[in-house]
Motif scaffolding. Structure first.
Motif, PDB file in Angstrom:
ATOM      1  N   PHE A  53      54.873   1.233  28.570  1.00  0.00           N
ATOM      2  CA  PHE A  53      53.833   2.350  27.872  1.00  0.00           C
ATOM      3  C   PHE A  53      52.991   2.472  28.636  1.00  0.00           C
ATOM      4  N   LEU A  54      52.893   1.962  29.702  1.00  0.00           N
ATOM      5  CA  LEU A  54      52.131   1.700  30.438  1.00  0.00           C
ATOM      6  C   LEU A  54      51.794   3.298  31.697  1.00  0.00           C
ATOM      7  N   THR A  55      53.154   3.694  31.689  1.00  0.00           N
ATOM      8  CA  THR A  55      53.739   5.246  32.743  1.00  0.00           C
ATOM      9  C   THR A  55      53.153   5.870  31.898  1.00  0.00           C
ATOM     10  N   GLY A  56      53.102   5.596  30.148  1.00  0.00           N
ATOM     11  CA  GLY A  56      53.256   7.233  29.624  1.00  0.00           C
ATOM     12  C   GLY A  56      54.441   7.427  28.998  1.00  0.00           C
ATOM     13  N   GLY A  57      55.550   7.093  29.747  1.00  0.00           N
ATOM     14  CA  GLY A  57      57.251   7.737  28.805  1.00  0.00           C
ATOM     15  C   GLY A  57      56.958   7.671  27.705  1.00  0.00           C
ATOM     16  N   THR A  58      58.133   8.069  26.968  1.00  0.00           N
ATOM     17  CA  THR A  58      58.557   8.247  25.501  1.00  0.00           C
ATOM     18  C   THR A  58      60.199   8.204  25.606  1.00  0.00           C
ATOM     19  N   GLY A  90      66.911  10.368  24.028  1.00  0.00           N
ATOM     20  CA  GLY A  90      67.016   9.716  24.212  1.00  0.00           C
ATOM     21  C   GLY A  90      65.182   9.772  23.396  1.00  0.00           C
ATOM     22  N   GLU A  91      65.027  11.287  23.318  1.00  0.00           N
ATOM     23  CA  GLU A  91      63.217  11.298  23.143  1.00  0.00           C
ATOM     24  C   GLU A  91      62.807  10.555  22.214  1.00  0.00           C
ATOM     25  N   LEU A  92      61.931  10.139  22.012  1.00  0.00           N
ATOM     26  CA  LEU A  92      61.511   8.528  20.812  1.00  0.00           C
ATOM     27  C   LEU A  92      59.724   9.575  20.310  1.00  0.00           C
ATOM     28  N   GLY A  93      59.167  11.081  21.056  1.00  0.00           N
ATOM     29  CA  GLY A  93      58.081  11.186  20.689  1.00  0.00           C
ATOM     30  C   GLY A  93      57.031  10.917  21.127  1.00  0.00           C
ATOM     31  N   PRO A  94      56.127  10.846  20.646  1.00  0.00           N
ATOM     32  CA  PRO A  94      55.382  11.349  21.215  1.00  0.00           C
ATOM     33  C   PRO A  94      54.163   9.802  20.898  1.00  0.00           C
ATOM     34  N   VAL A  95      55.145   8.582  21.038  1.00  0.00           N
ATOM     35  CA  VAL A  95      54.848   7.343  20.839  1.00  0.00           C
ATOM     36  C   VAL A  95      54.081   6.477  21.796  1.00  0.00           C
ATOM     37  N   TYR A  96      53.318   5.485  21.827  1.00  0.00           N
ATOM     38  CA  TYR A  96      52.694   4.230  22.750  1.00  0.00           C
ATOM     39  C   TYR A  96      52.057   5.145  23.807  1.00  0.00           C
ATOM     40  N   LEU A 117      51.508  11.853  14.421  1.00  0.00           N
ATOM     41  CA  LEU A 117      52.354  10.208  13.187  1.00  0.00           C
ATOM     42  C   LEU A 117      53.723  11.270  12.923  1.00  0.00           C
ATOM     43  N   GLY A 118      53.815  12.182  12.849  1.00  0.00           N
ATOM     44  CA  GLY A 118      55.147  12.974  12.730  1.00  0.00           C
ATOM     45  C   GLY A 118      55.974  13.451  13.233  1.00  0.00           C
ATOM     46  N   THR A 119      55.144  13.227  14.119  1.00  0.00           N
ATOM     47  CA  THR A 119      56.467  14.007  15.513  1.00  0.00           C
ATOM     48  C   THR A 119      56.840  11.860  16.064  1.00  0.00           C
ATOM     49  N   MET A 120      56.473  11.346  15.830  1.00  0.00           N
ATOM     50  CA  MET A 120      57.014   9.720  16.131  1.00  0.00           C
ATOM     51  C   MET A 120      58.454   9.171  15.850  1.00  0.00           C
ATOM     52  N   ALA A 121      59.292   8.885  16.340  1.00  0.00           N
ATOM     53  CA  ALA A 121      60.592   7.953  16.160  1.00  0.00           C
ATOM     54  C   ALA A 121      60.142   6.627  14.689  1.00  0.00           C
ATOM     55  N   LEU A 122      58.863   6.399  15.791  1.00  0.00           N
ATOM     56  CA  LEU A 122      58.238   5.181  14.678  1.00  0.00           C
ATOM     57  C   LEU A 122      56.792   4.956  14.668  1.00  0.00           C
ATOM     58  N   PRO A 123      55.837   5.167  14.123  1.00  0.00           N
ATOM     59  CA  PRO A 123      54.949   5.349  13.967  1.00  0.00           C
ATOM     60  C   PRO A 123      54.186   3.753  14.888  1.00  0.00           C
TER      61      PRO A 123
END
Length: 298
Positions: free
Chosen positions: A67-72, A121-127, A171-177
């Protein structure tokens, strides 16, 4: 003194015995209560890693470091053998392609094929995206974690020391809000760092245990970066639920007696919040009961 893990076990029993049974997004169904609070004192070095079942704490810490890397994208997680985020992109792949690929083969392709990982493998703009690269209306990116560290160092009496992931526009582009969505911090006059974590939705059997560990690891890192000592972790749950296919597992866990919480510590002083690695964390005295297996609801 009553073992602090009984707070969690009492909540588990409350949801199991008195939860409102209803349908949910996944179709599995839940028993749910609304509103709960647990408090864990980290000041003596102890960490709320549940002992009534084995919690794979390194997986939870690796997730927090990701999460801290900013990765998604799940590729770096899978290369660290962290598989807890695979279900959502795997479901999307099966749905969109019609291919009944196994999870093992899907994960192997993500690890080995960069182009496949980029696409699937992309989750969208998550955490991590929201924590480190929140996109403002003005087009600027905001590093909430970096700003938090700076405020902890320079203005520790502030009441505005928090970050969150509930970016309505994305929110709509996240795999999971985001489930664990707001982290607020408080510094006492004697230099203890407290955290209040608000979690809007809580998979009490599977998710909560990981959230306790991740929040603890983050609190230790932030405290070290700001020259503070860990204080209290206050966990607040909104919709606290057990999935209907987790009820027997919950009963099994409730039949077990908790042991002493282990201790978690950092083995070195990292140069920045971005410089921590899994090898920097040590857990001592962890002697849990056996793991309890349960399926993730997607």
């Amino acid at each position: 003194m009553r073992h602090p893990e009984h707070q969690y076990l009492d909540l588990l029993a409350q949801v199991l015995d008195h939860g409102d049974e209803r349908l949910d997004r996944t179709g599995v169904g839940t028993r749910s209560i609304f509103g709960a609070m647990l408090r864990f004192d980290l000041s003596d070095g102890s960490a709320p890693i549940l002992t009534t079942k084995r919690v794979y704490w390194k997986t939870a810490v690796r997730e927090m470091l990701w999460f801290l890397t900013g990765g998604t994208n799940i590729q770096p997680l899978l290369r660290e053998n962290v598989r807890i985020w695979s279900d959502w992109p795997l479901a999307a792949y099966r749905r969109e392609t019609g291919e009944a690929i196994s999870q093992e083969k899907f994960e192997k392709r993500i690890v080995e094929d960069d182009a496949f990982a980029t696409r699937w493998g992309e989750l969208g703009p998550v955490y991590g995206k929201q924590w480190r690269r929140w996109l403002g209306a003005d087009g600027r990116e905001h590093d909430q974690i970096g700003d938090l560290v700076q405020t902890l160092r320079e203005n520790p009496t502030s009441r505005r020391m928090l970050f969150h992931g509930w970016n309505v526009a994305e929110l709509g582009t996240m795999a999971l809000p985001p489930c664990h969505m707001v982290y607020q911090y408080h510094v006492t006059s004697d230099g203890r760092l407290n955290c209040l974590l608000f979690q809007r939705s809580v998979d009490l059997l599977l998710g909560a245990a990981f959230n306790f560990v991740g929040a603890t690891a983050l609190q230790l890192m932030l405290a070290q970066q700001a020259g503070l000592r860990p204080g209290e972790l206050v966990w607040v749950g909104g919709d606290v639920h057990l999935y209907l296919n987790h009820l027997d597992q919950a009963r099994e866990q409730l039949a077990r007696e908790p042991g002493p919480f282990p201790r978690m510590k950092l083995l070195r002083h990292a140069a920045s919040i971005d410089d921590y690695r899994i090898k920097d964390f040590e857990v001592e005295g962890y002697a849990p009961h056996a793991a309890i297996k349960a399926d993730v609801a997607v």
